[in-house]
Write a protein that holds these residues in place. Structure first.
Motif, short mmCIF file in Angstrom:
data_model
loop_
_atom_site.label_atom_id
_atom_site.label_comp_id
_atom_site.label_asym_id
_atom_site.label_seq_id
_atom_site.Cartn_x
_atom_site.Cartn_y
_atom_site.Cartn_z
N ASP A 176 -21.36 -12.25 -30.11
CA ASP A 176 -22.22 -11.41 -30.94
C ASP A 176 -21.59 -11.07 -32.29
O ASP A 176 -22.07 -10.18 -32.99
N GLU B 230 -24.07 -9.32 -39.53
CA GLU B 230 -25.34 -9.37 -40.24
C GLU B 230 -26.10 -8.04 -40.16
O GLU B 230 -26.88 -7.71 -41.06
N SER B 231 -25.86 -7.28 -39.10
CA SER B 231 -26.51 -5.97 -38.98
C SER B 231 -25.78 -4.89 -39.75
O SER B 231 -26.28 -3.77 -39.90
N GLN C 296 -23.93 -11.33 -35.29
CA GLN C 296 -24.96 -10.29 -35.27
C GLN C 296 -24.38 -8.95 -35.73
O GLN C 296 -25.03 -8.21 -36.48
N ARG C 297 -23.16 -8.66 -35.30
CA ARG C 297 -22.53 -7.41 -35.73
C ARG C 297 -22.33 -7.40 -37.24
O ARG C 297 -22.51 -6.38 -37.90
N GLN D 144 -22.80 -3.60 -38.87
CA GLN D 144 -21.83 -2.87 -38.05
C GLN D 144 -20.40 -3.22 -38.47
O GLN D 144 -19.51 -2.37 -38.44
N ASN E 127 -31.63 -13.47 -43.01
CA ASN E 127 -31.68 -12.05 -43.33
C ASN E 127 -32.48 -11.72 -44.57
O ASN E 127 -33.10 -10.66 -44.66
#
Length: 586
Positions: A324, A330-331, A327-328, A333, A351
């Motif tokens: 992940d 791109e989000s 994802q971390r 975090q 995105n």
């Protein structure tokens, strides 16, 4: 969604570790040995030419320049294009195929599309005049799948893709029994019958040669750095770029705040910053030194321990949950993440569809001490595809299909292979750029490109800022590229050494996370030496010395200095997650 983004991501694979699955180590290894002659590959395979392929066995390179790039390549870096030619060049007046039907086995790091009733497959097959039915497997477990099918060659597809990090043990022996020798069809001027194959650089073909003969069709990859650290430039618009490895730790520490973590795992980036060699380097006395024995490797591990101790690494990365990581990042975090260069484009496309302000950039490539970086040249091809032995008519038709699939940027055929059918899989915007449709999301996935691909270009014309940044970044890095020993060579390494490096995969993670220290590295290196490392060194030393004495540079022909035995010390399986391929498992 589109093929070209994942293309670049896979070119972002970097050599890091030997991977030999349990299945390969069992029945499949035995089966391959049976096919290609049992027993370890002898050092007596003529050390003066081991791994080298004679120039007359390779296609004569003839460049085709259809479109002038907006950002020309520098010293082999990837050229960039800001627009699609209008009109497109028609590479073929009529389908080149004879109407045959064949099967092809390929990996995919994404959602596997339907093979029946797929308008994309139907259109490409019709344009080729040759019907290819794909047997697509999850790229993360593709090595296991290969092991199973190679153990039963009678059930093998007609056309098989093998990533460099999935090359099975003793493949150098088995290849002659299972797959077609392509030299009679493509070597020298014979390739003139296939002009778009002739347009592929020689180094890519070298990566597909075994035992002095050409067996594979290449999937060319980027020159230079193919996996490195990215940062969220939209969230850190005024960031001061680090110039040393210590400053990199300062950077991620300073940005671990306000609900953000500084980074995911950065092992791949560490190997670049510290100049860790892919396999062997030559010591001052002419003796070969393995990567795990080098001070660069030791220093990179020490730095990784400092990075994790800083508290800036996301807890999931500490727990080795790398799946992940993208994802971390791109989000938001996590603000720094290592990933393949193709992930850059894919993440922007994904995105910006919901947040036009999303941006990410790679850090400038730096040396740990702030000096000049050392970037080891990557293999000319990230993977090769092979044709199962067949009659002359079959091989000729499949090579005709390969020539079609190698149609370069600027042709209608390239547009079809990469985007599908206009009106079905994409529409053109006011600038003439392809805009994917909903149907493309399920039907157009990377497939044909893994059989053979034209020379690498950056033609992500819908993202002009990316094209410019990518082209400038790769052109800068080209100045740092050096060739390691045994470049461009597939050496049939004795099978007993296939898993010799395996213990270092877990050790690297343990040292980074503080579960082990550098004294454990010292012990592991001694075990490596006594368990076969010295024998392996002697094997390569004989080859290196003989080729130096014979005038062969040992560098004109695989970054992968010991690639048989499945030893592309590759990285993760090519998933488009953008995770740090130096630490996650495939």
């Amino acid at each position: 969604m589109t093929t070209s983004g994942t293309t670049q991501h896979l070119r972002g694979r970097v050599r890091r570790r030997r991977t030999a699955t349990a299945l390969l180590a069992a029945g499949a290894t035995a089966a391959l040995a049976a096919c290609g002659g049992g027993g370890p590959a002898p050092a007596a395979q003529d050390a003066s030419s081991a791994g080298l392929v004679a120039g007359d066995q390779l296609p004569t390179y003839t460049a085709i320049d259809l479109v002038e790039p907006d950002f020309p390549g520098v010293d082999g870096s990837t050229p960039g294009f800001l627009s699609v030619p209008d009109p497109l060049v028609q590479a073929f007046d009529e389908p080149p195929g004879a109407g045959g039907s064949y099967t092809a086995m390929t990996p995919l790091w994404g959602t596997i599309p339907p093979t029946e009733g797929n308008a994309y497959f139907d259109a490409v097959n019709a344009a080729m005049g040759t019907d290819i039915t794909f047997q697509i497997s999850d790229g993360n477990t593709y090595g296991d799948k290969l092991a199973a099918v190679l153990a039963s060659p009678d059930d093998l597809a007609d056309w098989v893709t093998i990533p460099s990090w999935n090359v099975p043990p003793r493949f150098g022996q088995a290849v002659e029994t299972i797959f077609q020798d392509l030299a009679p069809y493509l070597a020298g001027d014979a390739v003139e019958d296939y002009p778009y194959l002739a347009n592929i650089p020689t180094e890519a073909w070298q990566a597909c040669a075994w035992n002095g003969r050409l067996y594979g069709l290449p999937f060319p990859q980027e020159l230079g750095v193919t996996d490195y650290a990215f940062y969220r430039s939209d969230l850190l618009p005024d960031a001061q770029m680090p110039t040393t490895a210590d400053e990199m730790i300062d950077f991620v520490e300073e940005n671990t705040k306000d609900g953000h973590w500084g980074t995911n795992d950065l092992w791949t980036t560490a190997t670049v910053m510290f100049g860790v060699p892919p396999e062997w380097v030559v010591g001052d006395d002419g003796t070969l030194v393995h990567r795990v024995e080098t001070p660069q490797y030791r220093a990179a591990l020490e730095w990784m321990a400092e990075l994790y101790a800083s508290g800036a690494v996301h807890p999931d990365a500490v727990a080795d949950n790398q799946g992940d990581a993208a994802q971390r990042f791109e989000s938001g975090q996590v603000l720094v993440n290592s990933g393949g260069v193709g992930w850059w484009h894919e993440a922007l496309t994904r995105n910006r569809a919901v947040d036009p302000s999303f941006d990410m950039r790679p850090f400038p490539v730096i040396a740990a001490d702030g000096g000049t970086p050392t970037v080891y040249k990557s293999r000319g091809a990230a993977m090769c595809s092979y044709l199962k032995k067949a009659d002359d008519a079959t091989i000729t038709e499949l090579l005709g299909a390969a020539n079609f699939l190698a149609s370069p940027f600027g042709t209608a055929e390239y547009q079809l292979i990469n985007y599908g059918v206009e009106g079905t899989h994409y529409t053109l915007d006011e600038a003439g750029l392809p805009v994917p449709t909903a149907q493309a999301q399920t039907e157009v996935q990377p497939s044909y490109i893994f059989l053979v691909d034209p020379p690498v270009v950056n033609a992500k014309v819908s993202l002009p800022d990316y094209v410019e940044a990518f082209s400038e970044w790769t052109a800068t890095n080209a100045a740092y590229v050096v060739e390691p020993p045994f470049y461009g060579m597939n050496i049939t390494e004795p099978a007993q050494f296939a898993s010799l490096d395996t213990p270092f995969v877990d050790l690297e993670k343990s040292i980074a996370r503080g579960r082990a220290d550098l004294s454990d590295l010292d012990a592991a290196v001694e075990t490596w030496r006594s368990s076969g490392g010295e024998e392996l060194r002697a094997f390569y030393q004989e080859i290196y010395d003989a080729q130096q004495e014979g005038g062969a540079s040992g560098t004109d022909a695989g970054t992968d200095s010991g690639t048989d035995a499945g030893t592309d010390s590759g990285t993760d399986s090519g998933t488009d997650s953008g995770t740090d391929s130096g630490t996650d498992e495939s």
